[in-house]
Write an enzyme that holds these catalytic residues in place. Sequence first.
Site, PDB file in Angstrom:
ATOM      1  N   ILE A 106     -11.963  -4.164   2.169  1.00 21.20           N
ATOM      2  CA  ILE A 106     -12.685  -5.241   1.473  1.00 21.20           C
ATOM      3  C   ILE A 106     -12.520  -6.553   2.224  1.00 21.20           C
ATOM      4  CG2 ILE A 106     -13.087  -6.397  -0.743  1.00 21.20           C
ATOM      5  CD1 ILE A 106     -11.727  -4.032  -2.126  1.00 21.20           C
ATOM      6  N   TYR A 114       1.210   2.191  -7.904  1.00 17.52           N
ATOM      7  CA  TYR A 114       0.253   1.225  -7.349  1.00 17.52           C
ATOM      8  C   TYR A 114      -0.178   0.222  -8.413  1.00 17.52           C
ATOM      9  CZ  TYR A 114      -4.331  -0.712  -6.143  1.00 17.52           C
ATOM     10  OH  TYR A 114      -5.388  -1.568  -5.950  1.00 17.52           O
ATOM     11  N   LYS A 171       0.487  -3.864  -8.708  1.00 15.05           N
ATOM     12  CA  LYS A 171      -0.599  -4.860  -8.786  1.00 15.05           C
ATOM     13  C   LYS A 171      -0.460  -5.684 -10.078  1.00 15.05           C
ATOM     14  CE  LYS A 171      -3.672  -5.451  -6.380  1.00 15.05           C
ATOM     15  NZ  LYS A 171      -3.833  -6.287  -5.154  1.00 15.05           N
ATOM     16  N   ALA A 216      -4.302  -8.593   0.895  1.00 12.85           N
ATOM     17  CA  ALA A 216      -3.340  -7.666   1.508  1.00 12.85           C
ATOM     18  C   ALA A 216      -2.579  -6.886   0.446  1.00 12.85           C
ATOM     19  CB  ALA A 216      -2.362  -8.440   2.388  1.00 12.85           C
ATOM     20  N   THR A 257      -7.078  -5.395  -9.513  1.00 11.47           N
ATOM     21  CA  THR A 257      -7.832  -4.168  -9.790  1.00 11.47           C
ATOM     22  C   THR A 257      -7.936  -3.905 -11.285  1.00 11.47           C
ATOM     23  OG1 THR A 257      -7.624  -1.764  -9.607  1.00 11.47           O
ATOM     24  CG2 THR A 257      -5.608  -3.004  -9.388  1.00 11.47           C
ATOM     25  N   ASP A 258      -8.942  -3.117 -11.666  1.00  9.63           N
ATOM     26  CA  ASP A 258      -9.058  -2.714 -13.073  1.00  9.63           C
ATOM     27  C   ASP A 258      -7.938  -1.742 -13.463  1.00  9.63           C
ATOM     28  OD1 ASP A 258      -9.951  -0.486 -11.649  1.00  9.63           O
ATOM     29  OD2 ASP A 258     -11.906  -0.355 -12.639  1.00  9.63           O
ATOM     30  N   GLU A 259      -7.255  -1.176 -12.450  1.00  9.96           N
ATOM     31  CA  GLU A 259      -6.235  -0.157 -12.756  1.00  9.96           C
ATOM     32  C   GLU A 259      -5.036  -0.737 -13.511  1.00  9.96           C
ATOM     33  OE1 GLU A 259      -5.569   2.704  -9.698  1.00  9.96           O
ATOM     34  OE2 GLU A 259      -7.477   2.284  -8.729  1.00  9.96           O
TER      35      GLU A 259
HETATM   36  P1  NAD Z   1      -7.014  -1.575   2.406  1.00  9.77           P
HETATM   37  O1  NAD Z   1      -5.863  -0.644   2.218  1.00  9.77           O
HETATM   38  O2  NAD Z   1      -8.258  -1.078   3.059  1.00  9.77           O
HETATM   39  O3  NAD Z   1      -6.542  -2.843   3.264  1.00  9.77           O
HETATM   40  C1  NAD Z   1      -5.323  -3.474   3.041  1.00  9.77           C
HETATM   41  C2  NAD Z   1      -5.074  -4.425   4.219  1.00  9.77           C
HETATM   42  O4  NAD Z   1      -3.834  -5.100   3.968  1.00  9.77           O
HETATM   43  C3  NAD Z   1      -4.941  -3.713   5.563  1.00  9.77           C
HETATM   44  O5  NAD Z   1      -5.645  -4.408   6.567  1.00  9.77           O
HETATM   45  C4  NAD Z   1      -3.431  -3.764   5.839  1.00  9.77           C
HETATM   46  O6  NAD Z   1      -3.117  -3.792   7.230  1.00  9.77           O
HETATM   47  C5  NAD Z   1      -3.051  -5.065   5.149  1.00  9.77           C
HETATM   48  N1  NAD Z   1      -1.637  -5.101   4.754  1.00  9.77           N
HETATM   49  C6  NAD Z   1      -0.940  -4.117   4.113  1.00  9.77           C
HETATM   50  N2  NAD Z   1       0.339  -4.495   3.954  1.00  9.77           N
HETATM   51  C7  NAD Z   1       0.442  -5.751   4.484  1.00  9.77           C
HETATM   52  C8  NAD Z   1       1.511  -6.670   4.606  1.00  9.77           C
HETATM   53  N3  NAD Z   1       2.739  -6.373   4.148  1.00  9.77           N
HETATM   54  N4  NAD Z   1       1.272  -7.863   5.191  1.00  9.77           N
HETATM   55  C9  NAD Z   1       0.029  -8.174   5.674  1.00  9.77           C
HETATM   56  N5  NAD Z   1      -1.008  -7.321   5.592  1.00  9.77           N
HETATM   57  C10 NAD Z   1      -0.806  -6.124   5.001  1.00  9.77           C
HETATM   58  O7  NAD Z   1      -7.295  -2.179   0.970  1.00  9.77           O
HETATM   59  P2  NAD Z   1      -8.693  -2.587   0.298  1.00  9.77           P
HETATM   60  O8  NAD Z   1      -9.308  -1.383  -0.297  1.00  9.77           O
HETATM   61  O9  NAD Z   1      -9.448  -3.423   1.244  1.00  9.77           O
HETATM   62  O10 NAD Z   1      -8.157  -3.490  -0.908  1.00  9.77           O
HETATM   63  C11 NAD Z   1      -7.991  -4.897  -0.758  1.00  9.77           C
HETATM   64  C12 NAD Z   1      -7.472  -5.472  -2.055  1.00  9.77           C
HETATM   65  O11 NAD Z   1      -8.397  -5.193  -3.108  1.00  9.77           O
HETATM   66  C13 NAD Z   1      -6.128  -4.916  -2.505  1.00  9.77           C
HETATM   67  O12 NAD Z   1      -5.367  -5.962  -3.040  1.00  9.77           O
HETATM   68  C14 NAD Z   1      -6.495  -3.903  -3.582  1.00  9.77           C
HETATM   69  O13 NAD Z   1      -5.451  -3.778  -4.520  1.00  9.77           O
HETATM   70  C15 NAD Z   1      -7.716  -4.568  -4.178  1.00  9.77           C
HETATM   71  N6  NAD Z   1      -8.680  -3.644  -4.809  1.00  9.77           N
HETATM   72  C16 NAD Z   1      -9.221  -2.626  -4.083  1.00  9.77           C
HETATM   73  C17 NAD Z   1     -10.151  -1.783  -4.678  1.00  9.77           C
HETATM   74  C18 NAD Z   1     -10.808  -0.661  -3.908  1.00  9.77           C
HETATM   75  O14 NAD Z   1     -11.574   0.097  -4.501  1.00  9.77           O
HETATM   76  N7  NAD Z   1     -10.584  -0.530  -2.605  1.00  9.77           N
HETATM   77  C19 NAD Z   1     -10.510  -1.973  -6.022  1.00  9.77           C
HETATM   78  C20 NAD Z   1      -9.923  -3.026  -6.730  1.00  9.77           C
HETATM   79  C21 NAD Z   1      -9.020  -3.868  -6.103  1.00  9.77           C
HETATM   80  P1  TYD Z   2      -9.609   6.929  -5.011  1.00  9.74           P
HETATM   81  O1  TYD Z   2     -10.733   6.737  -4.051  1.00  9.74           O
HETATM   82  O2  TYD Z   2      -8.278   7.341  -4.467  1.00  9.74           O
HETATM   83  O3  TYD Z   2      -9.504   5.612  -5.881  1.00  9.74           O
HETATM   84  P2  TYD Z   2      -8.611   5.306  -7.218  1.00  9.74           P
HETATM   85  O4  TYD Z   2      -7.541   6.299  -7.332  1.00  9.74           O
HETATM   86  O5  TYD Z   2      -8.091   3.948  -6.883  1.00  9.74           O
HETATM   87  O6  TYD Z   2      -9.573   5.317  -8.355  1.00  9.74           O
HETATM   88  O7  TYD Z   2     -10.040   8.037  -6.058  1.00  9.74           O
HETATM   89  C1  TYD Z   2     -11.201   7.889  -6.848  1.00  9.74           C
HETATM   90  C2  TYD Z   2     -11.241   9.039  -7.824  1.00  9.74           C
HETATM   91  O8  TYD Z   2     -11.436  10.248  -7.076  1.00  9.74           O
HETATM   92  C3  TYD Z   2      -9.948   9.222  -8.585  1.00  9.74           C
HETATM   93  O9  TYD Z   2     -10.250   9.649  -9.909  1.00  9.74           O
HETATM   94  C4  TYD Z   2      -9.221  10.316  -7.832  1.00  9.74           C
HETATM   95  C5  TYD Z   2     -10.357  11.169  -7.303  1.00  9.74           C
HETATM   96  N1  TYD Z   2     -10.109  11.861  -6.008  1.00  9.74           N
HETATM   97  C6  TYD Z   2     -10.397  13.208  -5.881  1.00  9.74           C
HETATM   98  O10 TYD Z   2     -10.862  13.872  -6.826  1.00  9.74           O
HETATM   99  N2  TYD Z   2     -10.177  13.814  -4.664  1.00  9.74           N
HETATM  100  C7  TYD Z   2      -9.649  13.144  -3.600  1.00  9.74           C
HETATM  101  O11 TYD Z   2      -9.420  13.770  -2.524  1.00  9.74           O
HETATM  102  C8  TYD Z   2      -9.361  11.737  -3.751  1.00  9.74           C
HETATM  103  C9  TYD Z   2      -8.797  10.946  -2.604  1.00  9.74           C
HETATM  104  C10 TYD Z   2      -9.609  11.139  -4.971  1.00  9.74           C
END
Ligand code: NAD
Ligand code: TYD
Length: 361
Positions: free
Chosen positions: A23, A165, A169, A96, A140-142
């Site tokens: 993101i 996780y 958060k 991050a 996150t919504d989690e």
């Molecule tokens: P991601 O895992 O793709 O990226 C995380 C980034 O943080 C990476 O570039 C990693 O190198 C960096 N990072 C990790 N530990 C670090 C540290 N100690 N110091 C500096 N950098 C560090 O994650 P994402 O999916 O891009 O998520 C970004 C944010 O959005 C997170 O806070 C996550 O909780 C939140 N979020 C993600 C989702 C989703 O669906 N991906 C949904 C809701 C909220």
């Molecule tokens: P994920 O992408 O890991 O996001 P989150 O756990 O943060 O919601 O998973 C999305 C949904 O898909 C979750 O209900 C777990 C499920 N899932 C599978 O069924 N198979 C998989 O291999 C993975 C990675 C996730």
Amino acid sequence: MIQSHEGNQHDHNLLVTGGAGFIGSNFIRYLFEQTDFSGRLINFDLLTYAGNPANLQDIQELYPERYVFVRGDIADAATVKAVFRRYDIESVCHFAAESHVDRSIKSPDRFIQTNIVGTFQLLEAALSQKAFRRFHHISTDEVFGSLGHDGMFTEETAYQPRNPYSASKASSDHLVRAYANTYSLPVTISNCSNNYGPYQFPEKLIPLIILNALEGKPLPVYGDGKHIRDWLYVTDHCQAIWLILTRGVAGETYNIGGMTERENLYIVQRICELVDELARPDADRPSSELIRFVEDRPGHDRRYAIDFTKIRTELDWQPREDLDSGLKQTVEWYLGHRDWVNQVRTGEYRTWIKDHYGEMK
Ligand code: NAD
Ligand code: TYD
């Protein structure tokens, strides 16, 4: 183009943490390409397995004066303070984190360090800045836990995180609110649903299924596949974050959702159809034959759903992408970026996949 509300918001020194991740890198690209942000952006990222500076190679080349990359750990107090001082940081957009639930179940330690201690160190550094404007925390919504058939998460829903996780958060959200209340730090928080789109690391459901389907590998679906997530296209999320950063009210929380609740099995089947249509038009057998129901995730949250009335009414935001258009663009992006995929699927990635999924027949 989104115009900043207050003139002084678009030309300041902005620290983006985790900007080499999924993101974060989409957000930085969005800022440079689709907003009037004209300040300097410092991308502070540790480059864990999930971070890839190549995501922003073109931005680095196009904006050498305004885009700076610094490698470092947000949990390292001295480095964090030094970065704030050196670049005279005025705002923070904090992405991050360790972000994968399955990894948090197997080894929670890094989640505590990065998500909780790291957020604490950033808050401390922000407090010590003289003219600090805004700390935006991406959550996150989690944190709200798991829903039954009915209801949605609002900004008032009580926190009930159920895995390491989401607990880490939730803990970071509490710290951010505590710094606002105790020290009057100007903060905002957003809690959003599952993102998908370009540059997502292929351990998460959507990119994992796209790549496995393309490569004819088994498609793992946890449990009965009826768990429900709300899916948000990443650029829609980026737009919401920029609106909050520039027009959101300090001290407030905003929920961000995609209006797209679906069972996991539906998502997997839809990806199979898209992959077959776009990449395997002459295949004898549909990709959906590769679906395998595998052992469920322990404590797997059943349903998430977001009520985003607040950001819609107060900041006039709503998602633009629907699931069909968003998923199609995502599959096309992975089809067109095989080099990126090969680059991120390192030895570490292969070890995770082997340990986590074992031998799927
Ligand atoms: P991601 O895992 O793709 O990226 C995380 C980034 O943080 C990476 O570039 C990693 O190198 C960096 N990072 C990790 N530990 C670090 C540290 N100690 N110091 C500096 N950098 C560090 O994650 P994402 O999916 O891009 O998520 C970004 C944010 O959005 C997170 O806070 C996550 O909780 C939140 N979020 C993600 C989702 C989703 O669906 N991906 C949904 C809701 C909220
Ligand atoms: P994920 O992408 O890991 O996001 P989150 O756990 O943060 O919601 O998973 C999305 C949904 O898909 C979750 O209900 C777990 C499920 N899932 C599978 O069924 N198979 C998989 O291999 C993975 C990675 C996730």
